[in-house]
Every structure is written in structure tokens, then in C-alpha cells.
Design a protein around this motif. Structure first.
Motif, PDB file in Angstrom:
ATOM      1  N   GLU A   1     -48.331 -18.612  36.608  1.00 31.09           N
ATOM      2  CA  GLU A   1     -48.159 -17.175  36.791  1.00 31.09           C
ATOM      3  C   GLU A   1     -46.686 -16.905  37.105  1.00 31.09           C
ATOM      4  OE1 GLU A   1     -50.826 -16.050  39.888  1.00 31.09           O
ATOM      5  OE2 GLU A   1     -52.641 -16.573  38.738  1.00 31.09           O
ATOM      6  N   MET A   2     -46.050 -16.058  36.282  1.00 34.51           N
ATOM      7  CA  MET A   2     -44.611 -15.816  36.419  1.00 34.51           C
ATOM      8  C   MET A   2     -44.311 -14.371  36.813  1.00 34.51           C
ATOM      9  SD  MET A   2     -42.905 -18.568  35.903  1.00 34.51           S
ATOM     10  CE  MET A   2     -41.339 -17.714  35.896  1.00 34.51           C
ATOM     11  N   LYS A   3     -43.445 -14.240  37.819  1.00 28.50           N
ATOM     12  CA  LYS A   3     -42.818 -12.968  38.162  1.00 28.50           C
ATOM     13  C   LYS A   3     -41.313 -13.205  38.020  1.00 28.50           C
ATOM     14  CE  LYS A   3     -46.424 -11.743  41.496  1.00 28.50           C
ATOM     15  NZ  LYS A   3     -46.727 -11.423  42.924  1.00 28.50           N
ATOM     16  N   GLU A   4     -40.664 -12.446  37.173  1.00 33.02           N
ATOM     17  CA  GLU A   4     -39.328 -12.856  36.731  1.00 33.02           C
ATOM     18  C   GLU A   4     -38.384 -11.666  36.629  1.00 33.02           C
ATOM     19  OE1 GLU A   4     -38.022 -14.982  32.624  1.00 33.02           O
ATOM     20  OE2 GLU A   4     -39.749 -15.835  33.668  1.00 33.02           O
ATOM     21  N   GLU A   5     -37.227 -11.791  37.286  1.00 29.83           N
ATOM     22  CA  GLU A   5     -36.137 -10.830  37.120  1.00 29.83           C
ATOM     23  C   GLU A   5     -34.989 -11.533  36.403  1.00 29.83           C
ATOM     24  OE1 GLU A   5     -33.909  -7.926  40.147  1.00 29.83           O
ATOM     25  OE2 GLU A   5     -33.122  -9.984  40.204  1.00 29.83           O
ATOM     26  N   LEU A   6     -34.514 -10.940  35.308  1.00 29.33           N
ATOM     27  CA  LEU A   6     -33.372 -11.453  34.558  1.00 29.33           C
ATOM     28  C   LEU A   6     -32.262 -10.409  34.602  1.00 29.33           C
ATOM     29  CD1 LEU A   6     -35.239 -12.809  31.385  1.00 29.33           C
ATOM     30  CD2 LEU A   6     -34.651 -14.065  33.477  1.00 29.33           C
ATOM     31  N   ARG A   7     -31.039 -10.851  34.937  1.00 33.06           N
ATOM     32  CA  ARG A   7     -29.921  -9.904  35.057  1.00 33.06           C
ATOM     33  C   ARG A   7     -28.694 -10.446  34.341  1.00 33.06           C
ATOM     34  NH1 ARG A   7     -28.353  -8.423  40.865  1.00 33.06           N
ATOM     35  NH2 ARG A   7     -28.146  -6.263  40.216  1.00 33.06           N
ATOM     36  N   LEU A   8     -27.974  -9.535  33.690  1.00 34.42           N
ATOM     37  CA  LEU A   8     -26.738  -9.883  32.998  1.00 34.42           C
ATOM     38  C   LEU A   8     -25.696  -8.825  33.307  1.00 34.42           C
ATOM     39  CD1 LEU A   8     -25.245 -11.687  30.850  1.00 34.42           C
ATOM     40  CD2 LEU A   8     -26.005 -10.007  29.151  1.00 34.42           C
TER      41      LEU A   8
ATOM     42  N   ALA B   1     -36.957 -15.715  40.132  1.00 35.33           N
ATOM     43  CA  ALA B   1     -38.361 -15.744  39.710  1.00 35.33           C
ATOM     44  C   ALA B   1     -39.252 -16.311  40.800  1.00 35.33           C
ATOM     45  CB  ALA B   1     -38.497 -16.578  38.430  1.00 35.33           C
ATOM     46  N   LYS B   2     -40.535 -16.007  40.647  1.00 34.68           N
ATOM     47  CA  LYS B   2     -41.575 -16.571  41.492  1.00 34.68           C
ATOM     48  C   LYS B   2     -42.619 -17.186  40.567  1.00 34.68           C
ATOM     49  CE  LYS B   2     -40.933 -13.054  45.089  1.00 34.68           C
ATOM     50  NZ  LYS B   2     -41.587 -11.964  45.884  1.00 34.68           N
TER      51      LYS B   2
ATOM     52  N   PRO C   1     -46.173  -3.508  40.570  1.00 36.22           N
ATOM     53  CA  PRO C   1     -45.132  -2.503  40.816  1.00 36.22           C
ATOM     54  C   PRO C   1     -43.725  -3.096  40.928  1.00 36.22           C
ATOM     55  CG  PRO C   1     -46.422  -2.895  42.808  1.00 36.22           C
ATOM     56  CD  PRO C   1     -47.117  -3.623  41.704  1.00 36.22           C
ATOM     57  N   ASP C   2     -43.623  -4.360  41.313  1.00 38.09           N
ATOM     58  CA  ASP C   2     -42.304  -4.975  41.453  1.00 38.09           C
ATOM     59  C   ASP C   2     -41.818  -5.619  40.157  1.00 38.09           C
ATOM     60  OD1 ASP C   2     -42.113  -4.333  44.203  1.00 38.09           O
ATOM     61  OD2 ASP C   2     -43.401  -6.053  44.692  1.00 38.09           O
ATOM     62  N   PHE C   3     -42.748  -5.977  39.296  1.00 40.85           N
ATOM     63  CA  PHE C   3     -42.402  -6.606  38.007  1.00 40.85           C
ATOM     64  C   PHE C   3     -43.212  -5.913  36.908  1.00 40.85           C
ATOM     65  CE2 PHE C   3     -41.539  -9.649  41.328  1.00 40.85           C
ATOM     66  CZ  PHE C   3     -40.310 -10.187  40.965  1.00 40.85           C
ATOM     67  N   PRO C   4     -42.809  -4.666  36.573  1.00 42.61           N
ATOM     68  CA  PRO C   4     -43.653  -3.820  35.718  1.00 42.61           C
ATOM     69  C   PRO C   4     -43.421  -3.983  34.214  1.00 42.61           C
ATOM     70  CG  PRO C   4     -41.824  -2.541  36.603  1.00 42.61           C
ATOM     71  CD  PRO C   4     -41.688  -3.924  37.180  1.00 42.61           C
TER      72      PRO C   4
ATOM     73  N   THR D   1     -31.092  -5.523  33.044  1.00 38.60           N
ATOM     74  CA  THR D   1     -32.111  -6.157  33.887  1.00 38.60           C
ATOM     75  C   THR D   1     -33.497  -6.082  33.248  1.00 38.60           C
ATOM     76  OG1 THR D   1     -30.862  -5.524  35.872  1.00 38.60           O
ATOM     77  CG2 THR D   1     -33.156  -6.167  36.188  1.00 38.60           C
ATOM     78  N   PHE D   2     -34.181  -7.226  33.240  1.00 47.28           N
ATOM     79  CA  PHE D   2     -35.585  -7.290  32.846  1.00 47.28           C
ATOM     80  C   PHE D   2     -36.416  -7.619  34.077  1.00 47.28           C
ATOM     81  CE2 PHE D   2     -33.451  -8.180  28.862  1.00 47.28           C
ATOM     82  CZ  PHE D   2     -34.250  -7.583  27.886  1.00 47.28           C
ATOM     83  N   LEU D   3     -37.561  -6.932  34.230  1.00 50.41           N
ATOM     84  CA  LEU D   3     -38.544  -7.253  35.263  1.00 50.41           C
ATOM     85  C   LEU D   3     -39.847  -7.586  34.548  1.00 50.41           C
ATOM     86  CD1 LEU D   3     -37.708  -4.415  37.823  1.00 50.41           C
ATOM     87  CD2 LEU D   3     -37.112  -6.843  38.011  1.00 50.41           C
ATOM     88  N   LEU D   4     -40.257  -8.860  34.611  1.00 50.77           N
ATOM     89  CA  LEU D   4     -41.336  -9.362  33.766  1.00 50.77           C
ATOM     90  C   LEU D   4     -42.464  -9.979  34.591  1.00 50.77           C
ATOM     91  CD1 LEU D   4     -39.064 -11.249  31.195  1.00 50.77           C
ATOM     92  CD2 LEU D   4     -39.873  -8.879  31.053  1.00 50.77           C
ATOM     93  N   ARG D   5     -43.687  -9.784  34.089  1.00 50.20           N
ATOM     94  CA  ARG D   5     -44.864 -10.416  34.706  1.00 50.20           C
ATOM     95  C   ARG D   5     -45.772 -10.922  33.587  1.00 50.20           C
ATOM     96  NH1 ARG D   5     -48.238 -13.123  36.078  1.00 50.20           N
ATOM     97  NH2 ARG D   5     -49.932 -12.814  37.570  1.00 50.20           N
ATOM     98  N   TYR D   6     -46.001 -12.251  33.571  1.00 52.38           N
ATOM     99  CA  TYR D   6     -46.841 -12.848  32.531  1.00 52.38           C
ATOM    100  C   TYR D   6     -47.375 -14.197  33.010  1.00 52.38           C
ATOM    101  CZ  TYR D   6     -42.583 -15.597  31.593  1.00 52.38           C
ATOM    102  OH  TYR D   6     -41.481 -16.419  31.720  1.00 52.38           O
ATOM    103  N   ASP D   7     -48.416 -14.666  32.343  1.00 48.20           N
ATOM    104  CA  ASP D   7     -48.965 -16.002  32.552  1.00 48.20           C
ATOM    105  C   ASP D   7     -48.764 -16.797  31.264  1.00 48.20           C
ATOM    106  OD1 ASP D   7     -49.854 -14.994  34.966  1.00 48.20           O
ATOM    107  OD2 ASP D   7     -51.946 -14.771  34.298  1.00 48.20           O
ATOM    108  N   TYR D   8     -48.500 -18.075  31.404  1.00 45.93           N
ATOM    109  CA  TYR D   8     -48.405 -18.913  30.209  1.00 45.93           C
ATOM    110  C   TYR D   8     -48.961 -20.298  30.506  1.00 45.93           C
ATOM    111  CZ  TYR D   8     -44.449 -21.819  31.777  1.00 45.93           C
ATOM    112  OH  TYR D   8     -43.656 -22.719  32.449  1.00 45.93           O
TER     113      TYR D   8
END
Length: 320
Positions: A303-310, A195-196, A270-273, A288-295
Motif C-alpha cells: 500500500e503506497m502513499k506517495e508525494e513527488l516534488r520537482l 512516501a509511506k 484526503p492527504d493523498f487524493p 507536485t503529485f499526491l498519489l495513493r495506490y496498491d501494487y
């Protein structure tokens, strides 16, 4: 005669044992062997469970599925008669389990599965003559169950037509756990995270590796903690900082709050759609999840840019 003389001679020297004691020892040993052999040959059945008399089963959200309470028969000789077993529900079994394991911490107590969530057509099953197992089917409808609550059906042997039941395994707590395609509700579905994170208004971005625990909520919804918030198996923590990912048929992901957290989905990166996909690198396969959100946490917006992999196997998923 010579052998008896040698034993008595040794006794006088304090080196051996008297003949009556020696014979008594042999007799006792033979008796124990006979008891052991009788026990070994005796036919005794038991309800199958783990060491704590709990049978834990996963049931898929979005559908009715069948689980089983099973019995296994021991003994060297095959049976010559059917064993007809009648079970009965007994709430006191769950009460004892809760008190033994959690004492006064009521927040951790298991609950009876609501009657609307299951059907048992008959509480009778049979271990046929000459066979070593039998089972009782239970139809489970898990939709609406919380991933944070332990649900049980408490059953014990009320009567049986032949042979014996192991008293220590004459009851079972059938525990229902939920699952969907992305997660299981046991707290052990751990996605690796790349994540970033950036504090809104800041120019710098923080690389943030780690893991995230995922829980199933419905057939196509899962729950994770927002951003870098610490995971705890606590409903109050989930209510404050958990978010929900809803995956549609096109694998697009919608991000919403689980309860109280302020979260905003950000589309167009485009990288976290905000999608879910299956990745295969030629050696391993990943969900794989590619997520972009603010919380918002406190007074700070992240501000979150997040890749989740299993990592997973399609064959294992189909057989679960």
C-alpha cells in the motif's frame, strides 16, 4: 661583424649554435607563422554538434515542432559570397556511431527516426555572404516515440558552393528526444519522494524518502516505477514494475499499469487524493503529485502513499 664573431666564438667553446642553423630556425619559425595566419584567416564552416557529432534536441509531445541543423562559419575575414550547402541523409553515419559506441550490444543501438515522424522540405540552406551562420529546419512529430529508444536523423554535407567545410564536422546525427510538461525523456527528471509504505495486512507503516525518475509517454502521461521498486534504464524492468500517471485537465491523476504490474488506484484519501498541483512556498515553486495506490510485487501487496516534488521555474519551462 662583431655579432657574427661572438656566435662563432661560442660555437668553438661549445656554448652556442652555428649561424646557418640559427638562420634555418628563424626561417622555419616564419614559415609556421605564415601557415598559422593563413589558417586563421581562412573561412571554414562546420555543422554544429557536440563532440560526438550528435545534436540533441527535445520536442514536445502532442504537437508538431521545428528543430534545426545549424552551421557556423569561422575565419577572420568576412565572406564575400553566399555559401550554398546541400545536405543528404546517410544511414551509414548512424551505423558507424552504433558500432563505435555500443559494439555488439544491439539493445542500445540508436534507430533512424521513422519517416512518418518528420519532414524536411529542402536539404539546401545558405550561409549568406558576410554572415557566420545558417540553418536547415526539420519538422518533427514526436507522438508515439518511445522514451527508451534513441532516434536519429543522419545528415552530411553533400556539396557546398564556396569556401571550405571542416571534414570532422561535415556531418551530424540529429537526435530527437521527447518531453511534456512533467518530464523529459533523458532519464534526468528526478522527483524527490516522501512516501509511506505498508505491507497489506500489517499494522506498521514505513517512512520512505528517496527520488523517482519520471519519463514522458504522451502529452499528458508519464511513467514512474511503482512503490520502492529499483529503477533501471531497462525496458524489461519497466515492463515488470512501471506505472503510468495520466493527468487530466482538472489535474486529477489516473494510475494504470505500464505493462505487467498489478496496480490498483485507491481514491478517497484526503492527504493523498491522486492529484497534480503546483506548490509555491514563498521561496520556491514545485510540481507536485499526491498519489495513493496498491501494487503487487511477487506474492506481496504494498500500500503506497506517495508525494513527488520537482522544483522548477515557470520562465525556464516556457523557454525550453
Amino acid at each position: 661583424m662583431k655579432r657574427i664573431y661572438m656566435i662563432n666564438k661560442n660555437r668553438r667553446k661549445g656554448l652556442g649554435i652555428a649561424l646557418p642553423v640559427f638562420l634555418l630556425f628563424i626561417t622555419a619559425t616564419c614559415d609556421r607563422d605564415e601557415v598559422f595566419e593563413r589558417e586563421q584567416y581562412k573561412n571554414v564552416f562546420a555543422l554544429i554538434s557536440e563532440s560526438d557529432n550528435v545534436s540533441r534536441k527535445f520536442h514536445k509531445l502532442g504537437e508538431e515542432s521545428v528543430g534545426y541543423v545549424a552551421a557556423s562559419l569561422g575565419g577572420t575575414n568576412p565572406t564575400t559570397k553566399d555559401i550554398v550547402v546541400d545536405l543528404v541523409e546517410d544511414q551509414s553515419l548512424l551505423d558507424d556511431f552504433n558500432k563505435t559506441n555500443y559494439d555488439t550490444d544491439i539493445s542500445k543501438y540508436g534507430k533512424p527516426l521513422p519517416e512518418s515522424k518528420y519532414d524536411i522540405d529542402t536539404y539546401r540552406f545558405t550561409i549568406p555572404a558576410g554572415e557566420i551562420s545558417g540553418r536547415l529546419p526539420i519538422r518533427i512529430r514526436p507522438d508515439g516515440l518511445s522514451p527508451d529508444t534513441a532516434y536519429f536523423i543522419s545528415l552530411r554535407v553533400d556539396s557546398h558552393s564556396a569556401y571550405e567545410v571542416n571534414p570532422e564536422k561535415s556531418f551530424v546525427l540529429y537526435r530527437i528526444r521527447t518531453k511534456n510538461y512533467w518530464a523529459q525523456a533523458d532519464g534526468n527528471t528526478n522527483y524527490s519522494m516522501r512516501a509511506k509504505l505498508r505491507v497489506q495486512g500489517s499494522a506498521s507503516e514505513l517512512e520512505m524518502p528517496g527520488t523517482k525518475v519520471m519519463h514522458p509517454i504522451t502529452q499528458n502521461k508519464v511513467r514512474i516505477m511503482a512503490g520502492n521498486e529499483t529503477y533501471e534504464s531497462d525496458v524489461n524492468v519497466f515492463n515488470r514494475f512501471a506505472i503510468v500517471l495520466e493527468i487530466d485537465e482538472d489535474h486529477k491523476v489516473t494510475i494504470t499499469p505500464y505493462n505487467n504490474v498489478e496496480v490498483t488506484q485507491v481514491d478517497g484519501d484526503p492527504d493523498f487524493p491522486n492529484i497534480f498541483k503546483i506548490e509555491d512556498d514563498g521561496f520556491k515553486t514545485y510540481k507536485t503529485f499526491l498519489l495513493r495506490y496498491d501494487y503487487k510485487s511477487g506474492n506481496t501487496i504494498y500500500e503506497m502513499k506517495e508525494e513527488l516534488r520537482l522544483e522548477f521555474s515557470e520562465d525556464e519551462d516556457e523557454n525550453e
